[in-house]
Motif scaffolding. Structure first.
Motif, PDB file in Angstrom:
ATOM      1  N   LYS A  45       0.855  -1.185   0.000  1.00  0.00           N
ATOM      2  CA  LYS A  45       0.000   0.000   0.000  1.00  0.00           C
ATOM      3  C   LYS A  45       0.888   1.231   0.000  1.00  0.00           C
ATOM      4  CE  LYS A  45      -0.577  -0.021   5.063  1.00  0.00           C
ATOM      5  NZ  LYS A  45      -1.564  -0.149   6.174  1.00  0.00           N
ATOM      6  N   ARG A  46       0.365   2.310  -0.562  1.00  0.00           N
ATOM      7  CA  ARG A  46       1.116   3.559  -0.653  1.00  0.00           C
ATOM      8  C   ARG A  46       0.549   4.550   0.349  1.00  0.00           C
ATOM      9  NH1 ARG A  46       4.446   4.462  -4.772  1.00  0.00           N
ATOM     10  NH2 ARG A  46       3.892   6.660  -5.015  1.00  0.00           N
ATOM     11  N   VAL A  47       1.414   5.025   1.232  1.00  0.00           N
ATOM     12  CA  VAL A  47       1.049   5.975   2.278  1.00  0.00           C
ATOM     13  C   VAL A  47       1.980   7.174   2.178  1.00  0.00           C
ATOM     14  CG1 VAL A  47       0.956   6.385   4.769  1.00  0.00           C
ATOM     15  CG2 VAL A  47       0.176   4.191   3.830  1.00  0.00           C
ATOM     16  N   ASN A  70      -6.418  13.095   0.891  1.00  0.00           N
ATOM     17  CA  ASN A  70      -5.982  11.814   1.423  1.00  0.00           C
ATOM     18  C   ASN A  70      -7.170  11.036   1.971  1.00  0.00           C
ATOM     19  OD1 ASN A  70      -5.470  14.240   3.211  1.00  0.00           O
ATOM     20  ND2 ASN A  70      -5.527  12.644   4.769  1.00  0.00           N
ATOM     21  N   PRO A 117      -4.975   2.928   5.146  1.00  0.00           N
ATOM     22  CA  PRO A 117      -5.185   2.250   3.867  1.00  0.00           C
ATOM     23  C   PRO A 117      -4.307   2.849   2.782  1.00  0.00           C
ATOM     24  CG  PRO A 117      -6.827   3.941   4.124  1.00  0.00           C
ATOM     25  CD  PRO A 117      -5.970   3.993   5.366  1.00  0.00           C
ATOM     26  N   ASP A 118      -4.351   2.270   1.626  1.00  0.00           N
ATOM     27  CA  ASP A 118      -3.729   2.850   0.452  1.00  0.00           C
ATOM     28  C   ASP A 118      -4.292   4.258   0.250  1.00  0.00           C
ATOM     29  OD1 ASP A 118      -1.997   2.181  -1.938  1.00  0.00           O
ATOM     30  OD2 ASP A 118      -3.810   2.853  -2.951  1.00  0.00           O
ATOM     31  N   GLY A 119      -3.422   5.221   0.029  1.00  0.00           N
ATOM     32  CA  GLY A 119      -3.877   6.601  -0.143  1.00  0.00           C
ATOM     33  C   GLY A 119      -4.012   7.355   1.161  1.00  0.00           C
ATOM     34  N   VAL A 136       4.626  -1.129   3.161  1.00  0.00           N
ATOM     35  CA  VAL A 136       4.303   0.277   2.912  1.00  0.00           C
ATOM     36  C   VAL A 136       5.300   0.868   1.927  1.00  0.00           C
ATOM     37  CG1 VAL A 136       4.129   2.582   3.927  1.00  0.00           C
ATOM     38  CG2 VAL A 136       3.251   0.596   5.177  1.00  0.00           C
ATOM     39  N   GLN A 137       4.784   1.441   0.860  1.00  0.00           N
ATOM     40  CA  GLN A 137       5.584   2.229  -0.069  1.00  0.00           C
ATOM     41  C   GLN A 137       5.275   3.700   0.166  1.00  0.00           C
ATOM     42  OE1 GLN A 137       4.436   0.799  -3.946  1.00  0.00           O
ATOM     43  NE2 GLN A 137       5.995  -0.810  -3.933  1.00  0.00           N
ATOM     44  N   GLY A 175       3.984   7.104  -0.539  1.00  0.00           N
ATOM     45  CA  GLY A 175       2.967   7.571  -1.459  1.00  0.00           C
ATOM     46  C   GLY A 175       3.052   9.059  -1.718  1.00  0.00           C
ATOM     47  N   ASP A 178      -1.613   9.622  -5.643  1.00  0.00           N
ATOM     48  CA  ASP A 178      -2.331   8.406  -5.256  1.00  0.00           C
ATOM     49  C   ASP A 178      -3.752   8.711  -4.787  1.00  0.00           C
ATOM     50  OD1 ASP A 178       0.046   6.896  -5.640  1.00  0.00           O
ATOM     51  OD2 ASP A 178       0.735   7.515  -3.653  1.00  0.00           O
TER      52      ASP A 178
END
Length: 263
Positions: A2-4, A180, A207-209, A254-255, A257, A261
């Motif tokens: 997921k991207r944060v 976000n 979550p993602d985003g 975690v990537q 973000g 996104d």
């Protein structure tokens, strides 16, 4: 995975804060920073962000209660004034426009997003001025921070969201502005806080985003004004540069973000 977005607030506050944030960007642990363009240190530290173009999102940290010449109220005073109708819309429009102008003049481009120092961007009158200015100047090209958490993250976080997150979200949605999807990072900055454990819990729940707000900075004095959370900044800085932080991001998938996104 997921991207944060991991966003460091207060860039430009002073040298220690600014260099500490650059450390985190260079280490690949931060993906955004919010800039205080009214600080006397801003002009000195803005070029470092131009040199790192593309390494992280860069946003405007709207300031009415720190370095602004109109900062004659405490945060609680600004909250009261906003809800009592004591802030003129024409003044709010001028404050937002002047800070966006300063950001553009120094960095040569529009901000990737806008948020507020101590979340003032979501207060009545200020939020209307913010959304109108972003829509007029950038269309849907500038994102906006939402302080609303999608799950319980403590009473302080709940109070911050209650001060205007819902209304700001409605205004942003009406203009098609990206926000976000979740928000974390609120705590009391006290010495007893186990920051690494807090980050682990926040990242697990985002979550993602989603967006995680942080306030890292190096140790040392300040050339601008007193910094009541300096000790907490130093602890956060040490965590983000640690092996522990890298292992945590990898373990939780975690990537880093970006605002892109959220669209």
């Amino acid at each position: 995975m997921k991207r944060v977005q991991i966003c460091a607030d207060d860039y430009g506050f002073d040298a220690a804060v600014s260099q500490g944030i650059l450390d985190g960007i260079d280490a690949g642990r931060l993906s955004a920073t919010s800039c205080m363009v009214l600080s006397p240190a801003w002009a000195q530290w803005a070029p470092a962000l131009r040199e790192r173009a593309g390494a992280a999102d860069v946003g405007l940290h709207l300031d009415v209660n720190e370095f602004a010449g109109y900062a004659r109220r405490s945060l609680s005073g600004w909250i009261a004034a906003a809800y009592l109708g004591a802030i003129a819309r024409r003044d709010a429009d001028a404050w937002v426009a002047s800070q966006l102008d300063a950001f553009e003049a120094t960095l040569g481009r529009a901000p990737d997003y806008l948020d507020g120092h101590q979340h003032v961007h979501q207060l009545p009158v200020l939020r209307e001025a913010v959304v109108a200015a972003l829509a007029r100047r950038y269309g849907r090209g500038c994102a906006l921070r939402n302080t609303r958490a999608r799950r319980w993250r403590g009473p302080k976080a709940a109070v911050i969201a209650a001060l205007g997150a819902g209304r700001l979200q409605g205004l942003a949605q009406a203009q098609g502005l990206a926000m976000n999807r979740d928000f974390a990072g609120v705590y009391d900055f006290g010495p007893e806080a186990r920051f690494g454990e807090l980050v682990a819990a926040w990242l697990a729940g985002l979550p993602d985003g989603g967006l995680l707000m942080t306030h890292p900075g190096r140790a040392g004095g300040t050339e601008t004004r007193a910094d009541p959370i300096r000790a907490a900044r130093v602890r956060e800085h040490a965590f983000w540069l640690s092996t522990e932080a890298g292992e945590l991001l990898a373990r939780q998938g975690v990537q880093l973000g970006l605002c892109a996104d959220w669209r």
